[in-house]
Design a protein around this motif. Structure first.
Motif, PDB file in Angstrom:
ATOM      1  N   ASN A   1       1.136  -1.329  -0.288  1.00 50.62           N
ATOM      2  CA  ASN A   1       0.243   0.048  -0.233  1.00 50.62           C
ATOM      3  C   ASN A   1       1.121   1.038   0.407  1.00 50.62           C
ATOM      4  OD1 ASN A   1      -2.548  -1.004  -0.083  1.00 50.62           O
ATOM      5  ND2 ASN A   1      -2.337  -0.941   2.236  1.00 50.62           N
ATOM      6  N   ALA A   2       2.258   1.163   0.282  1.00 52.51           N
ATOM      7  CA  ALA A   2       2.792   3.014   0.617  1.00 52.51           C
ATOM      8  C   ALA A   2       3.760   2.402  -0.380  1.00 52.51           C
ATOM      9  CB  ALA A   2       4.103   1.921   1.795  1.00 52.51           C
ATOM     10  N   LYS A   3       3.043   1.487  -1.684  1.00 50.75           N
ATOM     11  CA  LYS A   3       3.977   2.092  -2.585  1.00 50.75           C
ATOM     12  C   LYS A   3       5.525   1.719  -2.631  1.00 50.75           C
ATOM     13  CE  LYS A   3      -0.333   4.081  -4.935  1.00 50.75           C
ATOM     14  NZ  LYS A   3      -0.093   4.877  -6.457  1.00 50.75           N
ATOM     15  N   ASN A   4       5.982   1.844  -1.955  1.00 42.50           N
ATOM     16  CA  ASN A   4       7.937   0.974  -1.951  1.00 42.50           C
ATOM     17  C   ASN A   4       8.465  -0.373  -1.844  1.00 42.50           C
ATOM     18  OD1 ASN A   4       6.501   0.117   0.521  1.00 42.50           O
ATOM     19  ND2 ASN A   4       8.119   1.736   1.886  1.00 42.50           N
ATOM     20  N   THR A   5       7.017  -1.231  -2.153  1.00 40.45           N
ATOM     21  CA  THR A   5       7.634  -2.427  -1.975  1.00 40.45           C
ATOM     22  C   THR A   5       6.789  -3.097  -3.516  1.00 40.45           C
ATOM     23  OG1 THR A   5       8.413  -2.522   0.575  1.00 40.45           O
ATOM     24  CG2 THR A   5       8.279  -4.864  -0.920  1.00 40.45           C
ATOM     25  N   LEU A   6       7.066  -4.198  -4.305  1.00 33.99           N
ATOM     26  CA  LEU A   6       6.992  -4.977  -5.053  1.00 33.99           C
ATOM     27  C   LEU A   6       6.874  -6.519  -4.613  1.00 33.99           C
ATOM     28  CD1 LEU A   6       5.398  -4.905  -8.121  1.00 33.99           C
ATOM     29  CD2 LEU A   6       7.523  -5.648  -9.079  1.00 33.99           C
ATOM     30  N   TYR A   7       5.903  -7.184  -4.839  1.00 36.26           N
ATOM     31  CA  TYR A   7       5.728  -8.662  -4.161  1.00 36.26           C
ATOM     32  C   TYR A   7       5.717  -9.576  -5.878  1.00 36.26           C
ATOM     33  CZ  TYR A   7       5.490  -6.627   0.189  1.00 36.26           C
ATOM     34  OH  TYR A   7       5.505  -5.542   1.337  1.00 36.26           O
ATOM     35  N   LEU A   8       6.150 -11.018  -5.216  1.00 36.98           N
ATOM     36  CA  LEU A   8       5.930 -11.407  -6.361  1.00 36.98           C
ATOM     37  C   LEU A   8       5.912 -12.909  -5.678  1.00 36.98           C
ATOM     38  CD1 LEU A   8       5.715 -12.604  -9.220  1.00 36.98           C
ATOM     39  CD2 LEU A   8       7.958 -13.665  -9.095  1.00 36.98           C
ATOM     40  N   GLN A   9       4.242 -13.328  -5.658  1.00 40.79           N
ATOM     41  CA  GLN A   9       4.117 -14.491  -4.613  1.00 40.79           C
ATOM     42  C   GLN A   9       4.249 -15.352  -5.593  1.00 40.79           C
ATOM     43  OE1 GLN A   9       3.124 -14.917  -1.319  1.00 40.79           O
ATOM     44  NE2 GLN A   9       3.724 -17.677  -1.418  1.00 40.79           N
ATOM     45  N   MET A  10       4.772 -16.991  -5.307  1.00 40.33           N
ATOM     46  CA  MET A  10       5.182 -17.488  -6.674  1.00 40.33           C
ATOM     47  C   MET A  10       4.515 -18.662  -5.445  1.00 40.33           C
ATOM     48  SD  MET A  10       8.174 -16.470  -8.059  1.00 40.33           S
ATOM     49  CE  MET A  10      10.275 -17.258  -6.525  1.00 40.33           C
ATOM     50  N   ASN A  11       3.310 -19.772  -6.051  1.00 43.12           N
ATOM     51  CA  ASN A  11       3.376 -21.233  -5.266  1.00 43.12           C
ATOM     52  C   ASN A  11       2.968 -22.137  -6.854  1.00 43.12           C
ATOM     53  OD1 ASN A  11       2.142 -19.565  -3.320  1.00 43.12           O
ATOM     54  ND2 ASN A  11       0.337 -18.833  -4.486  1.00 43.12           N
ATOM     55  N   ASN A  12       3.455 -23.269  -6.248  1.00 41.26           N
ATOM     56  CA  ASN A  12       3.326 -24.355  -6.089  1.00 41.26           C
ATOM     57  C   ASN A  12       4.471 -24.311  -7.720  1.00 41.26           C
ATOM     58  OD1 ASN A  12       2.865 -26.793  -7.682  1.00 41.26           O
ATOM     59  ND2 ASN A  12       1.228 -26.432  -9.819  1.00 41.26           N
ATOM     60  N   LEU A  13       5.691 -24.481  -7.263  1.00 38.56           N
ATOM     61  CA  LEU A  13       6.538 -24.048  -7.541  1.00 38.56           C
ATOM     62  C   LEU A  13       7.599 -25.081  -8.452  1.00 38.56           C
ATOM     63  CD1 LEU A  13       8.948 -21.109  -5.473  1.00 38.56           C
ATOM     64  CD2 LEU A  13       8.407 -21.048  -7.992  1.00 38.56           C
ATOM     65  N   GLN A  14       7.790 -25.003  -9.765  1.00 38.17           N
ATOM     66  CA  GLN A  14       8.379 -25.879 -10.284  1.00 38.17           C
ATOM     67  C   GLN A  14       9.988 -25.726 -11.058  1.00 38.17           C
ATOM     68  OE1 GLN A  14       6.096 -28.669 -11.028  1.00 38.17           O
ATOM     69  NE2 GLN A  14       5.142 -27.648  -9.637  1.00 38.17           N
ATOM     70  N   HIS A  15      10.645 -27.541 -11.127  1.00 35.57           N
ATOM     71  CA  HIS A  15      11.743 -27.185 -11.409  1.00 35.57           C
ATOM     72  C   HIS A  15      11.814 -26.704 -12.588  1.00 35.57           C
ATOM     73  CE1 HIS A  15      15.745 -28.426 -11.973  1.00 35.57           C
ATOM     74  NE2 HIS A  15      16.036 -28.775 -13.527  1.00 35.57           N
ATOM     75  N   GLU A  16      11.308 -25.591 -13.729  1.00 35.49           N
ATOM     76  CA  GLU A  16      11.962 -24.607 -14.401  1.00 35.49           C
ATOM     77  C   GLU A  16      11.094 -23.796 -14.452  1.00 35.49           C
ATOM     78  OE1 GLU A  16       9.539 -27.921 -14.604  1.00 35.49           O
ATOM     79  OE2 GLU A  16       7.282 -26.820 -15.453  1.00 35.49           O
ATOM     80  N   ASP A  17      11.386 -23.440 -12.889  1.00 38.66           N
ATOM     81  CA  ASP A  17      10.965 -22.066 -12.231  1.00 38.66           C
ATOM     82  C   ASP A  17      12.714 -21.207 -11.630  1.00 38.66           C
ATOM     83  OD1 ASP A  17       7.857 -22.721 -10.927  1.00 38.66           O
ATOM     84  OD2 ASP A  17       8.042 -21.623 -12.809  1.00 38.66           O
ATOM     85  N   THR A  18      13.421 -22.288 -11.880  1.00 38.19           N
ATOM     86  CA  THR A  18      14.680 -22.065 -11.300  1.00 38.19           C
ATOM     87  C   THR A  18      15.255 -20.764 -12.284  1.00 38.19           C
ATOM     88  OG1 THR A  18      15.033 -24.414 -10.385  1.00 38.19           O
ATOM     89  CG2 THR A  18      16.865 -23.604 -10.648  1.00 38.19           C
ATOM     90  N   ALA A  19      15.875 -20.076 -11.558  1.00 38.97           N
ATOM     91  CA  ALA A  19      16.663 -18.599 -12.161  1.00 38.97           C
ATOM     92  C   ALA A  19      16.561 -17.407 -11.346  1.00 38.97           C
ATOM     93  CB  ALA A  19      15.391 -17.985 -13.081  1.00 38.97           C
ATOM     94  N   MET A  20      17.648 -16.389 -12.230  1.00 39.03           N
ATOM     95  CA  MET A  20      18.152 -15.789 -11.243  1.00 39.03           C
ATOM     96  C   MET A  20      16.395 -14.649 -11.484  1.00 39.03           C
ATOM     97  SD  MET A  20      19.803 -14.025  -9.213  1.00 39.03           S
ATOM     98  CE  MET A  20      21.425 -14.418  -9.256  1.00 39.03           C
ATOM     99  N   TYR A  21      15.451 -14.458 -10.590  1.00 42.07           N
ATOM    100  CA  TYR A  21      14.611 -13.099 -10.471  1.00 42.07           C
ATOM    101  C   TYR A  21      14.946 -11.963 -10.124  1.00 42.07           C
ATOM    102  CZ  TYR A  21      11.978 -17.664 -10.838  1.00 42.07           C
ATOM    103  OH  TYR A  21      10.801 -18.195 -11.553  1.00 42.07           O
ATOM    104  N   TYR A  22      15.166 -10.712 -11.202  1.00 40.03           N
ATOM    105  CA  TYR A  22      15.252  -9.266 -11.555  1.00 40.03           C
ATOM    106  C   TYR A  22      14.118  -9.092 -11.060  1.00 40.03           C
ATOM    107  CZ  TYR A  22      19.578 -10.438 -13.204  1.00 40.03           C
ATOM    108  OH  TYR A  22      20.369 -11.866 -13.410  1.00 40.03           O
ATOM    109  N   CYS A  23      13.784  -7.869 -10.295  1.00 36.51           N
ATOM    110  CA  CYS A  23      13.258  -6.043 -10.262  1.00 36.51           C
ATOM    111  C   CYS A  23      13.093  -5.196 -11.482  1.00 36.51           C
ATOM    112  CB  CYS A  23      12.614  -6.283  -8.714  1.00 36.51           C
ATOM    113  SG  CYS A  23      11.685  -4.727  -8.661  1.00 36.51           S
TER     114      CYS A  23
END
Length: 130
Positions: free
Chosen positions: A74-96
């Motif tokens: 709400n304060a607009k100073n944080t972005l989230y990524l909720q990741m559920n049911n993760l799979q092997h193919e989701d393995t990576a470096m994640y960037y904002c």
């Protein structure tokens, strides 16, 4: 000066969940596109999800629809990524990443290519074991 800092990565088993956070500093505008990208070893960078702060519009890659959710504090100073049911193919470096406000639009046009995103964080590693 805009700074983005990711956190929340880690190692999980397939089927598990993680929530990534992106701390946003130095952004004085309240309407712009911001998103999550990932790069797996030996693969091209992939757009995961995007968010338009002006109205809360969201966009997702087909590969994560129904599993990942992008949102902003709400304060607009944080972005989230909720990741559920993760799979092997989701393995990576994640960037904002964020688009400069003069290049942003409610549709975050062409967001998945990442070309319009001028500000990037350092990344956080997500590893999913099968």
């Amino acid at each position: 000066q805009v700074e983005l800092a990711e956190s929340g990565g880690g190692s999980v088993q397939a089927g598990g969940s993680l929530r990534l956070s992106c701390a946003i500093q130095g952004y004085t505008h309240d309407r712009y596109c911001i998103g999550w990208f990932r790069r797996a070893p030996g693969k091209e960078r992939e757009g995961v999800a995007a968010f338009y702060t002006g109205g809360g519009l969201t966009y997702y890659a087909d590969s994560v629809k129904g599993r990942f959710t992008i949102s902003q504090h709400n304060a607009k100073n944080t972005l989230y990524l909720q990741m559920n049911n993760l799979q092997h193919e989701d393995t990576a470096m994640y960037y904002c990443a964020a688009v400069p406000p003069w290049n942003s639009s409610p549709t975050c046009g062409g967001w998945s290519s990442g070309v319009a995103f001028g500000y990037w964080g350092q990344g956080t590693q997500v590893t999913v074991s099968s």
